[in-house]
Enzyme design. Structure first.
Site, PDB file in Angstrom:
ATOM      1  CD  GLU A  79     -33.554  11.795 -23.488  1.00  0.00           C
ATOM      2  OE1 GLU A  79     -32.604  10.952 -23.123  1.00  0.00           O
ATOM      3  OE2 GLU A  79     -33.325  12.974 -23.771  1.00  0.00           O
TER       4      GLU A  79
ATOM      5  CG  ASP B 229     -26.963   2.473 -23.883  1.00  0.00           C
ATOM      6  OD1 ASP B 229     -25.623   2.659 -23.851  1.00  0.00           O
ATOM      7  OD2 ASP B 229     -27.598   3.439 -23.911  1.00  0.00           O
TER       8      ASP B 229
END
Length: 231
Positions: A12, A194
């Site tokens: 990230e 997800d």
């Protein structure tokens, strides 16, 4: 304005770092930081590590070292509502712990003596929700806890306790709590990587990082570029 950005993972941090101009890197204490610019704002980017304790420690060090005007938790999260698809974005109107119980007299998720939910900053939330982008942006409740949710029964428990919950992560609640204590404007801006409980949940997550991450973090750049010079 000085904006503190906290990510949990190196993957990230790398994506957000690519969005900054005029970068320089340095270490203060136990954390490494990248300083750069987006539009007219100075950005201090750090990776805190995964989970609530790491997130809280990182937020405290960010505040004490740099005195940012606001803090943003960004990165990925799991979607827990049927309205969400992989690569959608959730901006936190509210943040709550899904794994906290302090006994009778407290709402489930509430740390005793603190609000039952932490509010995202109204100006930052408005910036997120006003973006004109093909990516779907949802404003609502992010639920945080020290567990990577994969099991359908665990997901069902979270949705039963927090029916309005849109996403789950492991850091936003702790950073929101620290920002509440230090009176720092805060928002969590999370890309859905997800959908926990789905049959192909792990494949969704790995496929996101393999094929979708480079495209999806463009929405993070759009959000950071929309933030005004002062709150």
């Amino acid at each position: 304005m000085k904006i503190g950005i906290i990510t949990a993972m190196s993957s990230e941090q790398k994506q957000v770092s690519q969005l900054l101009s005029d970068k320089k890197e340095y270490t203060e204490g136990i954390f490494q930081y990248t300083e750069g610019n987006i539009k007219n704002n100075t950005v201090i980017l750090m990776k805190c590590g995964i989970g609530k304790v790491n997130a809280a420690a990182g937020a405290v060090e960010m505040i004490r070292t740099f005195q940012p005007d606001c803090i943003i938790s960004t990165g990925v999260a799991g979607g827990i509502d049927n309205c969400l698809k992989v690569m959608d974005v959730v901006a936190s109107k509210h943040i709550v712990y899904h794994d906290v119980w302090c006994g009778d007299g407290n709402v489930y998720g509430q740390v005793q003596g603190l609000p039952a939910v932490f509010d995202g900053n109204a100006t930052l939330f408005g910036c997120a929700m006003s973006l004109d982008t093909p990516t779907a942006i949802h404003g609502g409740l992010i639920c945080s806890g020290d567990k990577f949710i994969t099991d359908r029964s665990e997901l069902n428990d979270i949705k039963e306790n927090f029916p309005e919950g849109l996403a789950v992560d492991m850091e936003s609640g702790a950073i929101a709590q620290v920002c509440y204590l230090y009176k720092i404007p805060f928002i969590s801006f999370r890309i859905i990587s997800d959908t926990p409980g789905a049959d192909n949940h792990w494949e969704q997550y790995t496929n996101f990082w393999e094929t979708m991450a480079d495209r999806s973090f463009g929405i993070t750049q759009a959000f950071l570029s929309s933030i005004p010079d002062n709150l």
